[in-house]
Motif scaffolding. Structure first.
Motif, PDB file in Angstrom:
ATOM      1  N   LEU A 109       0.836  -1.195   0.000  1.00 26.87           N
ATOM      2  CA  LEU A 109       0.000   0.000   0.000  1.00 26.87           C
ATOM      3  C   LEU A 109       0.877   1.253   0.000  1.00 26.87           C
ATOM      4  O   LEU A 109       2.022   1.231   0.455  1.00 26.87           O
ATOM      5  N   ILE A 110       0.307   2.348  -0.486  1.00 27.40           N
ATOM      6  CA  ILE A 110       0.953   3.658  -0.423  1.00 27.40           C
ATOM      7  C   ILE A 110      -0.050   4.631   0.189  1.00 27.40           C
ATOM      8  O   ILE A 110      -1.218   4.661  -0.200  1.00 27.40           O
ATOM      9  N   GLY A 111       0.426   5.412   1.153  1.00 28.90           N
ATOM     10  CA  GLY A 111      -0.478   6.317   1.850  1.00 28.90           C
ATOM     11  C   GLY A 111      -0.035   7.766   1.793  1.00 28.90           C
ATOM     12  O   GLY A 111       1.154   8.073   1.654  1.00 28.90           O
ATOM     13  N   GLU A 112      -1.004   8.644   1.888  1.00 33.38           N
ATOM     14  CA  GLU A 112      -0.781  10.079   2.041  1.00 33.38           C
ATOM     15  C   GLU A 112      -1.512  10.527   3.303  1.00 33.38           C
ATOM     16  O   GLU A 112      -2.584   9.996   3.637  1.00 33.38           O
ATOM     17  N   ALA A 113      -0.939  11.495   4.003  1.00 33.29           N
ATOM     18  CA  ALA A 113      -1.521  11.977   5.257  1.00 33.29           C
ATOM     19  C   ALA A 113      -1.929  13.436   5.135  1.00 33.29           C
ATOM     20  O   ALA A 113      -1.242  14.234   4.491  1.00 33.29           O
ATOM     21  N   GLU A 114      -3.051  13.773   5.759  1.00 33.72           N
ATOM     22  CA  GLU A 114      -3.551  15.144   5.727  1.00 33.72           C
ATOM     23  C   GLU A 114      -4.211  15.472   7.058  1.00 33.72           C
ATOM     24  O   GLU A 114      -5.075  14.734   7.552  1.00 33.72           O
ATOM     25  N   GLY A 115      -3.778  16.564   7.684  1.00 34.27           N
ATOM     26  CA  GLY A 115      -4.427  17.045   8.889  1.00 34.27           C
ATOM     27  C   GLY A 115      -4.984  18.440   8.657  1.00 34.27           C
ATOM     28  O   GLY A 115      -4.330  19.273   8.028  1.00 34.27           O
ATOM     29  N   LYS A 116      -6.183  18.706   9.131  1.00 33.35           N
ATOM     30  CA  LYS A 116      -6.807  20.021   8.957  1.00 33.35           C
ATOM     31  C   LYS A 116      -7.323  20.527  10.297  1.00 33.35           C
ATOM     32  O   LYS A 116      -7.868  19.758  11.094  1.00 33.35           O
ATOM     33  N   ASP A 117      -7.161  21.827  10.515  1.00 36.87           N
ATOM     34  CA  ASP A 117      -7.544  22.420  11.798  1.00 36.87           C
ATOM     35  C   ASP A 117      -9.052  22.389  12.023  1.00 36.87           C
ATOM     36  O   ASP A 117      -9.526  21.922  13.066  1.00 36.87           O
ATOM     37  N   ASN A 118      -9.811  22.900  11.055  1.00 36.42           N
ATOM     38  CA  ASN A 118     -11.259  23.079  11.251  1.00 36.42           C
ATOM     39  C   ASN A 118     -12.070  22.692  10.025  1.00 36.42           C
ATOM     40  O   ASN A 118     -13.140  23.244   9.789  1.00 36.42           O
ATOM     41  N   LYS A 119     -11.556  21.754   9.259  1.00 36.24           N
ATOM     42  CA  LYS A 119     -12.266  21.343   8.042  1.00 36.24           C
ATOM     43  C   LYS A 119     -12.206  19.833   7.889  1.00 36.24           C
ATOM     44  O   LYS A 119     -11.346  19.165   8.457  1.00 36.24           O
ATOM     45  N   ALA A 120     -13.139  19.322   7.054  1.00 33.59           N
ATOM     46  CA  ALA A 120     -13.098  17.909   6.685  1.00 33.59           C
ATOM     47  C   ALA A 120     -12.032  17.705   5.607  1.00 33.59           C
ATOM     48  O   ALA A 120     -11.592  18.647   4.950  1.00 33.59           O
ATOM     49  N   ILE A 121     -11.624  16.450   5.431  1.00 37.48           N
ATOM     50  CA  ILE A 121     -10.632  16.119   4.408  1.00 37.48           C
ATOM     51  C   ILE A 121     -11.327  16.113   3.046  1.00 37.48           C
ATOM     52  O   ILE A 121     -12.337  15.419   2.850  1.00 37.48           O
ATOM     53  N   ASN A 122     -10.778  16.887   2.088  1.00 43.99           N
ATOM     54  CA  ASN A 122     -11.380  16.959   0.755  1.00 43.99           C
ATOM     55  C   ASN A 122     -10.552  16.177  -0.262  1.00 43.99           C
ATOM     56  O   ASN A 122      -9.703  15.361   0.107  1.00 43.99           O
ATOM     57  N   ILE A 123     -10.776  16.435  -1.555  1.00 47.77           N
ATOM     58  CA  ILE A 123     -10.151  15.609  -2.597  1.00 47.77           C
ATOM     59  C   ILE A 123      -8.736  16.054  -2.956  1.00 47.77           C
ATOM     60  O   ILE A 123      -8.092  15.414  -3.797  1.00 47.77           O
ATOM     61  N   ASP A 124      -8.233  17.120  -2.337  1.00 47.47           N
ATOM     62  CA  ASP A 124      -6.905  17.628  -2.717  1.00 47.47           C
ATOM     63  C   ASP A 124      -5.841  16.540  -2.649  1.00 47.47           C
ATOM     64  O   ASP A 124      -5.060  16.352  -3.593  1.00 47.47           O
ATOM     65  N   LYS A 125      -5.773  15.841  -1.534  1.00 54.13           N
ATOM     66  CA  LYS A 125      -4.741  14.828  -1.351  1.00 54.13           C
ATOM     67  C   LYS A 125      -4.984  13.594  -2.221  1.00 54.13           C
ATOM     68  O   LYS A 125      -4.050  12.837  -2.504  1.00 54.13           O
TER      69      LYS A 125
END
Length: 484
Positions: free
Chosen positions: A351-367
């Motif tokens: 598998l290959i993973g990407e990580a994304e953390g956001k302060d006050n938003k949901a995770i969108n399609i950018d990553k």
């Protein structure tokens, strides 16, 4: 004469000739000539998670940190005095609290088992290397003691109007300040027996008076020091420097010359004491090494909690730790052209993973776009024969309590994940899995979690934790009368 080096701890002065450090610092005091110290632990009080017998009660982690920090200052203050420094302690408000001892009591069995933490009393005065036995008591009526107070006469003339006592100290050999009525000690002096060093305990002063700060109602200079604060700081510096000079001038101790240190002048008991000190020092070094190792281990284990609230590199590293715990072989890939947050594989797949953390938003399609590009670039490599499974690790609304967070992934992100066969992992869910496996070492459950990551399209729902079997009350073996 060279300018005296002055350090303030737990208080600050509007004067560039002194330096400031927080109570939580690990700085050595041997680099300074004069140290002004205030045992202020209110930051720990603010972190208290509960109360016990009406006092704030710290978590295991914060209990360890406070105790370790207090031991640091107790050790450093004692060493500074033994090396001829002047340490002035301002006797701030007594702050009682409860800390964990590290011991626990267990009652009941199975699901009904209860774990009780054992706590003990503690206070901010544990950071001072004197058994002062402080008792909370407030007042401003203070007088100089008839004997021993001459060393602070000039200081007291200058700052008695700013001073007030928060405690009465019941165990001091040389009181120098007393309550006006009752003659209770509220200040003391303790001299080193081997140097000109002195530890002074003085009534508290408000170093952050409202009149010391500019109140500009949101203006550019709001919060800056006022001229009154700068004048106060200058007078304080002059007073403590003058006090330090006087203490040195009136010290009866003459520094021991090198020739007097030769072995033929040493007593037999002195030689034996020195040998014991060497052994004790070796034991201390061993214990310190063990302590450092345990602290490093605790720090590494605690890094998993970054899955709950971090972003960027700290979040990536926590994800790698969790994946290792689940049983994956984990790396980060960077060949100068391509860079992947996580490449992880096991016998079940790659598998290959990407990580994304956001302060006050949901995770969108950018990553997801970046993740798709990574999968394609990885597949182009000669040594890769099959495309890796894409996984997006998301930590949205990271500053909110986990229980209060909305849906972690946007609808568009979930829809795109279905199209690209991507697994979406909410990192607080990954934390719970890693915590369980750290505690239980359950290989079967770990394999089920790896399978969930490999087979899920969309948001991953990890398997339920196995239930711990419990015996019915009728089947519990009770001790016999001989065993009881």
């Amino acid at each position: 004469m060279a300018q005296k080096k002055i350090l303030t701890i737990g208080l600050s002065l509007a004067d560039d000739s002194s330096e400031f450090c927080e109570f939580e610092s690990d700085i050595s005091l041997l680099d300074w000539d004069i140290i002004l110290f205030k045992p202020d632990i209110h930051k720990y009080i603010c972190r208290a998670e509960s109360a016990f017998e009406g006092k704030p009660c710290l978590s295991d982690d914060q209990s360890f940190k406070l105790k370790n920090q207090s031991e640091h200052w107790r050790r450093e203050i004692k060493a500074a005095v033994e090396h001829g420094k002047l340490v002035v302690v301002f006797l701030s408000e007594l702050t009682p609290l409860s800390i964990a001892t590290g011991q626990k009591q267990f009652s009941g069995t199975g699901r009904n088992q209860k774990v009780t933490r054992i706590v003990t009393d503690y206070n901010n005065y544990q950071s001072i290397p004197l058994d002062l036995k402080p008792v909370a008591s407030r007042g401003r009526e203070i007088k100089l003691a008839e004997r021993g107070s001459e060393i602070i006469t000039s200081y007291w003339h200058e700052f008695s109007g700013y001073s007030s006592y928060n405690v009465i100290v019941e165990s001091v050999p040389s009181p120098i300040l007393l309550t006006k009525h009752g003659n209770k000690a509220v200040g003391s002096v303790s001299r080193s027996k081997s140097s000109s060093g002195v530890l002074l305990c003085l009534p508290d002063i408000d170093f952050y008076s409202d009149s010391f700060f500019i109140d500009d109602d949101g203006g550019e200079n709001e919060g800056d020091w006022t001229s009154e604060a700068k004048q106060f700081a200058s007078r304080m510096i002059k007073a403590v420097v003058s006090m330090e000079k006087s203490l040195r001038a009136f010290s009866d101790l003459t520094p021991e010359p090198d020739w007097a240190k030769k072995s033929r002048y040493k007593l037999n008991d002195e030689v034996l004491a020195a040998e014991r000190l060497v052994l004790i020092e070796k034991n201390l070094q061993r214990i310190q090494a063990e302590k450092d190792a345990v602290m490093d281990q605790a720090s590494d284990l605690g890094r998993l909690r970054n899955l709950l609230f971090e972003k960027g590199k700290p979040l990536e590293l926590a994800i790698l730790d969790a994946l290792k715990t689940i049983g994956f072989n984990v790396t980060q890939f960077d060949n100068g052209e391509s860079e992947f947050d996580a490449v992880f594989e096991s016998k079940e797949g790659r598998l290959i993973g990407e990580a994304e953390g956001k302060d006050n938003k949901a995770i969108n399609i950018d990553k997801l776009r970046q993740l798709a590009l990574n999968i394609h670039e990885d597949f182009e490599r000669d040594e890769v024969n099959e495309p890796a499974k894409p996984v997006l690790f998301g930590n949205p609304y990271r500053l909110q309590s986990v229980e209060e967070r909305p849906e972690p992934f946007t609808n568009k992100c979930i829809s795109a994940a279905a199209t690209s066969s991507t697994a979406l992992v909410f990192t607080p869910d990954l934390f719970l899995v890693a915590k369980y496996l750290k505690d239980k070492c359950d290989e079967v459950y770990a394999a089920e979690c790896r399978k969930a990551l490999l087979t899920t399209i969309g948001k991953v729902r990890f398997p339920e934790f196995p239930q711990v079997p419990t015996l019915p009350a009728s089947e519990v073996e009770l001790p016999s009368s001989d065993e009881a």
